[in-house]
Design a protein around this motif. Structure first.
Motif, mmCIF file in Angstrom:
data_model
loop_
_atom_site.group_PDB
_atom_site.id
_atom_site.type_symbol
_atom_site.label_atom_id
_atom_site.label_comp_id
_atom_site.label_asym_id
_atom_site.label_seq_id
_atom_site.Cartn_x
_atom_site.Cartn_y
_atom_site.Cartn_z
ATOM 1 N N GLY A 237 0.820 -1.555 -0.110
ATOM 2 C CA GLY A 237 0.518 -0.384 0.198
ATOM 3 C C GLY A 237 1.304 1.018 0.267
ATOM 4 N N ASN A 238 2.144 1.111 -0.359
ATOM 5 C CA ASN A 238 3.675 2.522 -0.299
ATOM 6 C C ASN A 238 2.860 2.886 -1.371
ATOM 7 N N GLN A 239 3.011 4.446 -1.524
ATOM 8 C CA GLN A 239 2.733 5.108 -3.161
ATOM 9 C C GLN A 239 3.834 5.245 -3.106
ATOM 10 N N LEU A 240 3.311 4.827 -4.409
ATOM 11 C CA LEU A 240 4.808 4.749 -5.585
ATOM 12 C C LEU A 240 5.321 5.960 -6.511
ATOM 13 N N LEU A 241 4.076 6.563 -7.152
ATOM 14 C CA LEU A 241 4.690 7.820 -7.743
ATOM 15 C C LEU A 241 3.256 8.586 -7.285
ATOM 16 N N ASP A 242 3.636 9.809 -7.834
ATOM 17 C CA ASP A 242 2.625 10.918 -7.072
ATOM 18 C C ASP A 242 1.305 10.419 -7.713
ATOM 19 N N LYS A 243 0.107 11.223 -7.619
ATOM 20 C CA LYS A 243 -1.116 10.884 -7.399
ATOM 21 C C LYS A 243 -1.317 11.174 -9.570
ATOM 22 N N LEU A 244 -1.648 10.584 -9.638
ATOM 23 C CA LEU A 244 -1.666 10.693 -11.742
ATOM 24 C C LEU A 244 -2.989 11.380 -11.725
ATOM 25 N N ASP A 245 -3.290 11.867 -13.292
ATOM 26 C CA ASP A 245 -4.551 12.432 -13.284
ATOM 27 C C ASP A 245 -4.309 12.288 -14.622
ATOM 28 N N THR A 246 -5.488 11.865 -14.995
ATOM 29 C CA THR A 246 -5.664 12.818 -17.140
ATOM 30 C C THR A 246 -7.669 12.466 -17.317
ATOM 31 N N LYS A 247 -7.710 12.747 -18.506
ATOM 32 C CA LYS A 247 -9.177 13.329 -18.187
ATOM 33 C C LYS A 247 -9.993 11.747 -17.985
ATOM 34 N N GLY A 248 -11.152 12.328 -17.784
ATOM 35 C CA GLY A 248 -12.104 11.147 -17.304
ATOM 36 C C GLY A 248 -11.971 9.938 -18.819
ATOM 37 N N LEU A 249 -12.111 8.900 -18.225
ATOM 38 C CA LEU A 249 -12.339 7.773 -19.004
ATOM 39 C C LEU A 249 -13.463 7.489 -19.409
ATOM 40 N N ASN A 250 -14.269 7.639 -20.435
ATOM 41 C CA ASN A 250 -15.853 7.125 -19.690
ATOM 42 C C ASN A 250 -15.632 6.002 -21.390
ATOM 43 N N PRO A 251 -16.242 4.463 -21.060
ATOM 44 C CA PRO A 251 -16.170 4.220 -22.587
ATOM 45 C C PRO A 251 -17.399 4.285 -22.996
ATOM 46 N N ALA A 252 -18.556 5.302 -22.387
ATOM 47 C CA ALA A 252 -19.972 5.000 -22.959
ATOM 48 C C ALA A 252 -19.706 5.378 -23.819
ATOM 49 N N LEU A 253 -18.860 7.372 -23.673
ATOM 50 C CA LEU A 253 -19.044 7.994 -24.076
ATOM 51 C C LEU A 253 -18.094 8.594 -25.504
ATOM 52 N N LEU A 254 -16.492 7.672 -25.347
ATOM 53 C CA LEU A 254 -15.286 8.358 -25.979
ATOM 54 C C LEU A 254 -14.790 6.411 -26.521
ATOM 55 N N THR A 255 -14.599 6.854 -27.966
ATOM 56 C CA THR A 255 -13.875 5.503 -28.859
ATOM 57 C C THR A 255 -13.005 5.131 -28.557
ATOM 58 N N GLU A 256 -12.686 3.841 -28.574
ATOM 59 C CA GLU A 256 -11.469 3.489 -28.561
ATOM 60 C C GLU A 256 -10.002 4.231 -28.686
ATOM 61 N N LYS A 257 -10.150 4.779 -29.979
ATOM 62 C CA LYS A 257 -8.730 5.944 -30.079
ATOM 63 C C LYS A 257 -9.068 6.754 -28.685
ATOM 64 N N GLU A 258 -9.740 7.444 -29.046
ATOM 65 C CA GLU A 258 -10.314 8.478 -27.872
ATOM 66 C C GLU A 258 -9.448 8.014 -26.651
ATOM 67 N N LEU A 259 -10.529 6.340 -25.927
ATOM 68 C CA LEU A 259 -9.452 6.675 -24.820
ATOM 69 C C LEU A 259 -8.255 6.036 -24.590
ATOM 70 N N SER A 260 -8.032 5.302 -25.957
ATOM 71 C CA SER A 260 -5.793 5.231 -25.496
ATOM 72 C C SER A 260 -5.356 5.800 -25.601
ATOM 73 N N GLU A 261 -5.939 7.017 -26.205
ATOM 74 C CA GLU A 261 -4.633 8.578 -26.926
ATOM 75 C C GLU A 261 -4.785 8.960 -25.283
ATOM 76 N N ILE A 262 -6.107 9.211 -24.329
ATOM 77 C CA ILE A 262 -5.714 9.910 -23.228
ATOM 78 C C ILE A 262 -4.979 9.319 -22.408
ATOM 79 N N ILE A 263 -4.886 7.802 -22.261
ATOM 80 C CA ILE A 263 -4.194 7.366 -20.924
ATOM 81 C C ILE A 263 -2.579 7.375 -21.742
ATOM 82 N N GLN A 264 -2.398 7.658 -22.940
ATOM 83 C CA GLN A 264 -1.063 7.355 -23.240
ATOM 84 C C GLN A 264 -0.598 8.947 -23.379
ATOM 85 N N ALA A 265 -1.647 9.783 -23.142
ATOM 86 C CA ALA A 265 -0.961 11.254 -22.800
ATOM 87 C C ALA A 265 -0.363 11.918 -21.855
ATOM 88 N N ASN A 266 -0.396 10.653 -20.618
ATOM 89 C CA ASN A 266 0.357 10.903 -19.273
ATOM 90 C C ASN A 266 1.305 10.102 -19.624
#
Length: 290
Positions: free
Chosen positions: A21-50
């Protein structure tokens, strides 16, 4: 490395911990990942942008993802596939945000409670100590979501345009946001995530709570939510607490308690972000996913 993510439609909080339970990295943030609203490409791009997420992707052994839009099978499987393609060595679990709220807010694992989410969207469920029960199927932000961020954003815009908002507040509101009709209509009807767009206006209510107009707006939204959602469990709330999760609940704690007294239910925990509670839950139960 274990990654735990809690996502709304607007924003996703990530945390990385080791098996203790020890934190390894500072808390990370991305844009919201709602798969009911976003495409596969959009979801992937949001994650990979971090870059920090991508830098450690091969060190990740587990990903526990909770999010808005993950309550039905097809969106959930879509997001799981996106995550698996990025974190190829990890065990992946994708669950709806309702379960995150339950796991994070309970005082102990088998506690029975009604658990409410008041964030960008809103929801309410009953946890009997083992299973989640929902008596109202969500039809999304345009019909439901009382007392959510997008609900309050919508009410603020309506109040501004219908000339119901006090003049002083109208001036302040117009200084903070682009309220041109064409700009609003473009965001609502031509751009992605109109619910998240509406929710961006909600911050205004919590920086102007000294206004009777704003306080009444908050109260009315909570009354609607209590009447339409919490009272679905009218028998249960006679004996069990009602927990709240989400930034709207956190910043309107005083009004939540006021409405709870009016509707005769007992408020339990009010948690702004469930991510810390989720860390504790998963570390305590890590053997279940090995």
């Amino acid at each position: 490395m274990i990654l735990i993510a809690d996502s709304g439609s607007t924003k996703c909080d990530w945390i990385s911990v080791d098996s203790q339970g020890n934190q390894l990295l500072d808390k990370l943030d991305t844009k919201g990942l709602n798969p009911a609203l976003l495409t596969e490409k959009e979801l992937s791009e949001i994650i990979q942008a971090n870059p920090n997420l991508i830098r450690v992707k091969d060190q990740v052994s587990h990903v526990f993802f909770y999010g808005a839009g993950c309550g039905t099978e097809n969106p959930r499987l879509l997001l799981k596939e996106v995550l698996q393609n990025i974190f190829q060595k990890a065990f992946i679990e994708v669950k709806e945000d309702t379960l995150a709220a339950v796991r994070a807010s309970l005082n102990h694992k088998n506690e029975a409670a009604v658990v409410c989410i008041l964030g960008t969207g809103s929801n309410c469920s009953f946890f009997d100590g083992e299973q989640i029960h929902q008596r109202v199927a969500s039809l999304g932000y345009s019909i439901m979501d009382d007392a959510s961020g997008n609900y309050y954003g919508r009410q603020l815009i309506r109040g501004y345009y219908f000339n119901q908002m006090p003049e002083k507040l109208k001036v302040l509101f117009a200084e903070k946001f682009n309220l041109e009709a064409d700009a609003i209509k473009n965001k609502l009807y031509k751009q992605a995530n109109p619910n998240a767009y509406l929710a961006t206006f909600a911050e205004f209510i919590f920086t102007h709570k000294d206004s009777d107009y704003i306080k009444n707006l908050i109260i009315e939204g909570l009354r609607l939510f209590s009447k339409n959602m919490i009272l679905q469990y009218s028998e249960e709330i006679k004996t069990i607490p009602v927990h709240f999760v989400g930034s709207i609940a956190h910043f309107s704690k005083e009004e939540v308690l006021e409405v709870a007294e009016e509707f005769h239910f007992k408020v339990g925990n009010i948690i702004r972000r469930p991510i810390e509670g989720l860390v504790k839950y998963h570390i305590n139960h890590l053997d279940s996913w090995k």
